[in-house]
Design a protein around this motif. Structure first.
Motif, PDB file in Angstrom:
ATOM      1  N   PHE A 174       0.809  -1.218   0.000  1.00  0.00           N
ATOM      2  CA  PHE A 174       0.000   0.000   0.000  1.00  0.00           C
ATOM      3  C   PHE A 174       0.844   1.272   0.000  1.00  0.00           C
ATOM      4  N   ASP A 175       2.137   1.123  -0.233  1.00  0.00           N
ATOM      5  CA  ASP A 175       3.049   2.269  -0.325  1.00  0.00           C
ATOM      6  C   ASP A 175       2.937   3.144   0.922  1.00  0.00           C
ATOM      7  N   LEU A 176       3.089   2.512   2.084  1.00  0.00           N
ATOM      8  CA  LEU A 176       2.981   3.218   3.362  1.00  0.00           C
ATOM      9  C   LEU A 176       4.355   3.643   3.863  1.00  0.00           C
ATOM     10  N   LYS A 177       4.396   4.671   4.677  1.00  0.00           N
ATOM     11  CA  LYS A 177       5.645   5.137   5.264  1.00  0.00           C
ATOM     12  C   LYS A 177       5.680   4.746   6.729  1.00  0.00           C
ATOM     13  N   PRO A 178       6.544   3.812   7.108  1.00  0.00           N
ATOM     14  CA  PRO A 178       6.637   3.447   8.526  1.00  0.00           C
ATOM     15  C   PRO A 178       7.198   4.610   9.347  1.00  0.00           C
ATOM     16  N   LEU A 179       6.604   4.830  10.505  1.00  0.00           N
ATOM     17  CA  LEU A 179       7.087   5.854  11.428  1.00  0.00           C
ATOM     18  C   LEU A 179       7.928   5.245  12.538  1.00  0.00           C
ATOM     19  N   ALA A 180       7.516   4.077  12.979  1.00  0.00           N
ATOM     20  CA  ALA A 180       8.220   3.414  14.073  1.00  0.00           C
ATOM     21  C   ALA A 180       7.978   1.914  14.010  1.00  0.00           C
ATOM     22  N   ARG A 181       8.907   1.168  14.575  1.00  0.00           N
ATOM     23  CA  ARG A 181       8.766  -0.285  14.704  1.00  0.00           C
ATOM     24  C   ARG A 181       8.468  -0.615  16.159  1.00  0.00           C
ATOM     25  N   PHE A 182       7.502  -1.490  16.370  1.00  0.00           N
ATOM     26  CA  PHE A 182       7.211  -1.952  17.727  1.00  0.00           C
ATOM     27  C   PHE A 182       8.286  -2.965  18.097  1.00  0.00           C
ATOM     28  N   VAL A 183       9.039  -2.664  19.150  1.00  0.00           N
ATOM     29  CA  VAL A 183      10.218  -3.466  19.483  1.00  0.00           C
ATOM     30  C   VAL A 183       9.925  -4.502  20.557  1.00  0.00           C
ATOM     31  N   SER A 184       9.401  -4.052  21.707  1.00  0.00           N
ATOM     32  CA  SER A 184       9.192  -4.996  22.809  1.00  0.00           C
ATOM     33  C   SER A 184       8.164  -4.460  23.786  1.00  0.00           C
ATOM     34  N   TYR A 185       7.724  -5.357  24.653  1.00  0.00           N
ATOM     35  CA  TYR A 185       6.717  -5.027  25.662  1.00  0.00           C
ATOM     36  C   TYR A 185       6.956  -5.920  26.867  1.00  0.00           C
ATOM     37  N   ALA A 186       6.693  -5.380  28.052  1.00  0.00           N
ATOM     38  CA  ALA A 186       6.812  -6.190  29.264  1.00  0.00           C
ATOM     39  C   ALA A 186       5.748  -5.772  30.265  1.00  0.00           C
ATOM     40  N   ILE A 187       5.274  -6.739  31.010  1.00  0.00           N
ATOM     41  CA  ILE A 187       4.308  -6.495  32.083  1.00  0.00           C
ATOM     42  C   ILE A 187       4.772  -7.253  33.319  1.00  0.00           C
ATOM     43  N   ARG A 188       4.734  -6.597  34.473  1.00  0.00           N
ATOM     44  CA  ARG A 188       5.138  -7.254  35.705  1.00  0.00           C
ATOM     45  C   ARG A 188       4.164  -6.888  36.817  1.00  0.00           C
ATOM     46  N   GLY A 189       3.906  -7.832  37.689  1.00  0.00           N
ATOM     47  CA  GLY A 189       3.070  -7.580  38.844  1.00  0.00           C
ATOM     48  C   GLY A 189       3.902  -7.136  40.037  1.00  0.00           C
ATOM     49  N   VAL A 190       3.317  -6.266  40.866  1.00  0.00           N
ATOM     50  CA  VAL A 190       3.961  -5.778  42.084  1.00  0.00           C
ATOM     51  C   VAL A 190       2.901  -5.744  43.183  1.00  0.00           C
ATOM     52  N   PRO A 191       3.290  -5.539  44.445  1.00  0.00           N
ATOM     53  CA  PRO A 191       2.282  -5.469  45.515  1.00  0.00           C
ATOM     54  C   PRO A 191       1.242  -4.386  45.222  1.00  0.00           C
ATOM     55  N   PRO A 192      -0.049  -4.701  45.280  1.00  0.00           N
ATOM     56  CA  PRO A 192      -1.089  -3.725  44.949  1.00  0.00           C
ATOM     57  C   PRO A 192      -1.019  -2.445  45.763  1.00  0.00           C
ATOM     58  N   GLU A 193      -0.576  -2.550  47.030  1.00  0.00           N
ATOM     59  CA  GLU A 193      -0.581  -1.370  47.892  1.00  0.00           C
ATOM     60  C   GLU A 193       0.511  -0.362  47.528  1.00  0.00           C
ATOM     61  N   ILE A 194       1.470  -0.761  46.676  1.00  0.00           N
ATOM     62  CA  ILE A 194       2.491   0.164  46.168  1.00  0.00           C
ATOM     63  C   ILE A 194       2.547   0.038  44.648  1.00  0.00           C
ATOM     64  N   MET A 195       1.365   0.053  44.051  1.00  0.00           N
ATOM     65  CA  MET A 195       1.261  -0.197  42.609  1.00  0.00           C
ATOM     66  C   MET A 195       2.103   0.776  41.786  1.00  0.00           C
ATOM     67  N   GLY A 196       2.408   1.956  42.318  1.00  0.00           N
ATOM     68  CA  GLY A 196       3.130   2.968  41.544  1.00  0.00           C
ATOM     69  C   GLY A 196       4.524   2.583  41.125  1.00  0.00           C
TER      70      GLY A 196
END
Length: 399
Positions: A274-296
């Motif tokens: 479709f002759d598109l111009k890429p702006l960025a490539r999606f490289v990686s993603y991570a998700i981790r759980g932590v204690p809910p009471e200090i979610m920040g």
């Protein structure tokens, strides 16, 4: 285990302005209408793309009920005029919903199951309150001390982070002031223009002389939150709102907000087709759980893992969008991970710009995509803490 077989490229990225909840720009604007506007704007950025090639749309929303219920993703795609063949699914990971939607859309492409996807996020905190219209925790949450944190209000978790990481009230207020100053400077310099989709808002009012309802249309082009009158003195006068002797105030917390964002992703095959111009490539993603009471502190755990997945070091990142849920947690993350403060939220963050929950990940991803292009930087990251104790981080590469 599925393996990556191709790259996923972002070929369009945009967002609406962010309005203050309650009495702001979009207090009467439906979130699905905001999402429709963002999707249509993103499509205009890729005029050569055949909409029939879009496989699916994944949209993040933190409280998918009321005006943003009934699978807002599918409804918005149809209202945006996309073919009925384009699917739609709504996902919820609270504050990381929009970023998770981007990750899921990218993964569909990366494992070869799709060539064109839409990712986005939408949230109206004016029309659907935080917690939803009928919050109801499982009683088991309150039966064991280790589970009570699940029910903690976000402000209380910020107080716990401030105490444990020894983040002073003065440091929080200074960070909040910087957020406003950076946002105002970026607005004045026009740095949000490339990522922004202006929104027409119709205000209706009674005409007492004629007995009719009048209307006036105005175009919103900037985020509503940044305040030029913000000062350290003013911030210092604000009282803590979550703990009697605490340090977290309305001034050093993120603003509740309304907004939406949309991105279009494509495989290399679709880019060529479709002759598109890429702006960025999606490289990686991570998700981790932590204690809910200090979610920040969630990003403290997620950022190193996202870097590991990407094969990168912290110094490789040129731009970092760290969602400022609270100044306390943002400062704790910056200090613990060793982030360069100059690279973190150079155009301000959620304390000034606002935080429309499920939309923020998509909104800030649009910011990173255009910032990397504008400043000729290689890698950028979006990261945030998540209610109930999670942290998320996603890395993008300028193409």
């Amino acid at each position: 285990m599925a393996k990556q077989v191709q790259d996923a490229y972002i070929v369009a990225a945009t967002r609406t302005p962010i309005g203050k909840s309650g009495r702001g720009y979009f207090r009467n604007t439906r979130p699905d209408d905001l999402l429709v506007a963002a999707v249509q704007s993103a499509l205009r950025q890729v005029p050569t793309l055949d909409p029939k090639a879009i496989e699916d749309a994944i949209v993040g929303c933190s409280f998918p009920e009321g005006e943003q219920g009934m699978n807002i993703a599918r409804a918005a795609m149809l209202l945006a005029g996309l073919p009925q063949s384009v699917g739609g699914v709504t996902v919820n990971r609270f504050c990381a919903s929009g970023l998770t939607a981007l990750q899921m859309a990218a993964d569909r492409i990366r494992i070869g199951e799709a060539d064109v996807m839409i990712a986005g996020g939408a949230e109206s905190m004016s029309l659907v309150p935080m917690g939803g219209n009928k919050p109801s925790f499982n009683p088991a949450v309150f039966e064991k001390d280790e589970n009570v944190g699940i029910a903690y209000g976000m402000g209380l978790t910020a107080e716990k982070v401030a105490a444990q990481w020894k983040v002073s009230r003065e440091a929080q207020d200074a960070f909040a002031l910087q957020s406003h100053q950076r946002a105002l400077a970026a607005q004045a310099a026009g740095e949000f223009t490339d990522e922004m989709t202006p929104i027409d808002v119709v205000d209706r009012f009674p005409n007492l002389a004629t007995g009719e309802v009048g209307s006036k249309t105005r175009t919103v082009t900037l985020d509503e939150g940044p305040r030029p009158d913000t000062s350290l003195e003013g911030l210092a006068r604000l009282r803590p709102v979550f703990a009697a002797k605490g340090s977290v105030t309305a001034g050093n917390s993120s603003q509740t907000s309304d907004g939406a964002g949309a991105l279009i992703l494509a495989s290399e095959k679709a880019v060529r087709q479709f002759d598109l111009k890429p702006l960025a490539r999606f490289v990686s993603y991570a998700i981790r759980g932590v204690p809910p009471e200090i979610m920040g502190i969630g990003p403290i755990e997620a950022i190193p893992l996202a870097l590991k997945h990407a094969g990168l070091k912290l110094d490789d990142l040129g731009w970092i969008e760290l969602n400022e849920a609270f100044a306390a947690q943002a400062l704790a993350v910056i200090g613990s991970v060793g982030l360069d403060p100059a690279k973190v939220n150079p155009m301000g963050g959620a304390i000034a710009l606002g935080h429309p929950l499920g939309a923020t990940g998509a909104i800030r991803s649009a910011t990173v995509v255009h910032a990397l292009q504008r400043h000729n930087l290689k890698y950028g990251m979006v990261t945030m803490c998540v209610g109930m104790g999670q942290g998320a981080a996603g890395i993008l590469e300028r193409v």
